[in-house]
Scaffold this motif. Structure first.
Motif, PDB file in Angstrom:
ATOM      1  N   ASP A 101      -4.061 -12.400   2.555  1.00 39.98           N
ATOM      2  CA  ASP A 101      -5.209 -12.649   1.408  1.00 39.98           C
ATOM      3  C   ASP A 101      -4.934 -13.613   0.286  1.00 39.98           C
ATOM      4  O   ASP A 101      -5.658 -13.593  -0.460  1.00 39.98           O
ATOM      5  CB  ASP A 101      -5.632 -11.237   0.763  1.00 39.98           C
ATOM      6  N   HIS A 145      -6.165  -8.315  11.048  1.00 36.45           N
ATOM      7  CA  HIS A 145      -5.498  -8.407   9.606  1.00 36.45           C
ATOM      8  C   HIS A 145      -5.402 -10.005   9.306  1.00 36.45           C
ATOM      9  O   HIS A 145      -5.113 -10.667  10.312  1.00 36.45           O
ATOM     10  CB  HIS A 145      -4.076  -7.758   9.531  1.00 36.45           C
ATOM     11  N   ARG A 185     -10.097 -14.903   6.004  1.00 32.76           N
ATOM     12  CA  ARG A 185     -10.663 -13.784   5.675  1.00 32.76           C
ATOM     13  C   ARG A 185     -12.443 -13.720   5.732  1.00 32.76           C
ATOM     14  O   ARG A 185     -12.731 -12.420   5.747  1.00 32.76           O
ATOM     15  CB  ARG A 185     -10.401 -13.588   3.682  1.00 32.76           C
ATOM     16  N   HIS A 233       0.955  -1.318  -0.159  1.00 34.56           N
ATOM     17  CA  HIS A 233       0.245  -0.011  -0.024  1.00 34.56           C
ATOM     18  C   HIS A 233       0.923   1.365  -0.020  1.00 34.56           C
ATOM     19  O   HIS A 233       0.414   2.511   0.129  1.00 34.56           O
ATOM     20  CB  HIS A 233      -1.010  -0.173   1.092  1.00 34.56           C
TER      21      HIS A 233
END
Ligand code: GTP
Ligand code: MG
Length: 149
Positions: free
Chosen positions: A118, A115, A85, A52
């Protein structure tokens, strides 16, 4: 067996959600192979969210993650990355379904409690970033034959 990196962020720790979050993974049947509490350095937080870098929320995200204690964990089991997730819910807690961790407990996207890796690739990278191999326990749960067919 698949492994994923799950981290309770400082807001989740301060809000007393550690036990609730661990309970969900444990009760599902997943195996805890690594856990520690630490205040991440800015360097570690920055590396964790390197994908990011350059986005407007990146500096605030790194500052926030390194602002307090986190609980870093590695969980193992069938499709644990995807299930993790699903447990966590959508990035924006106001859009996360009730029953998910963010849906049950969060409001702002910058305070979304937890968190989870992914993908298989990010799980491998994150586990290597946060844990030394010797910090991961190799063992078999006695419940294994009652959880898996
Ligand atoms: P993580 O599991 O923390 O990686 O969240 P995610 O995978 O659901 O979302 P993503 O990787 O896209 O973003 C990482 C984190 O940055 C999020 O958990 C949010 O805390 C934060 N974030 C993402 N988008 C925004 C945004 O638009 N504004 C702000 N303030 N924070 C954001
Ligand atoms: Mg992410």
């Amino acid at each position: 067996q698949e492994r994923t990196f799950i981290m309770i962020k400082p807001d989740g720790v301060h809000r007393g959600l550690v036990a609730d979050i661990i309970k969900r993974f444990e009760a599902k049947g997943y195996k805890l192979v690594g856990i520690k509490v630490l205040v991440p350095s800015k360097d570690l937080a920055g590396k964790h969210y390197a994908e990011h870098e350059g986005k407007p929320f990146y500096p605030g995200l790194v500052n926030f993650l390194s602002s307090g204690a986190v609980v870093a964990m590695v969980w193992e089991g069938k499709e644990v990355i995807k299930t993790g997730r699903t447990f966590i819910g959508a990035t924006n807690p106001l859009a996360s379904a009730p029953g998910t961790i963010r849906g049950d407990y969060g409001i702002d996207v910058g305070r979304n409690i937890i968190h989870g890796s992914d993908s298989v690739d990010s799980a491998q990278k994150e586990i290597a970033l946060w844990f030394k191999p010797a910090e991961l326990a190799e063992y078999e749960l006695i419940s294994k034959k009652w959880v898996y067919e």
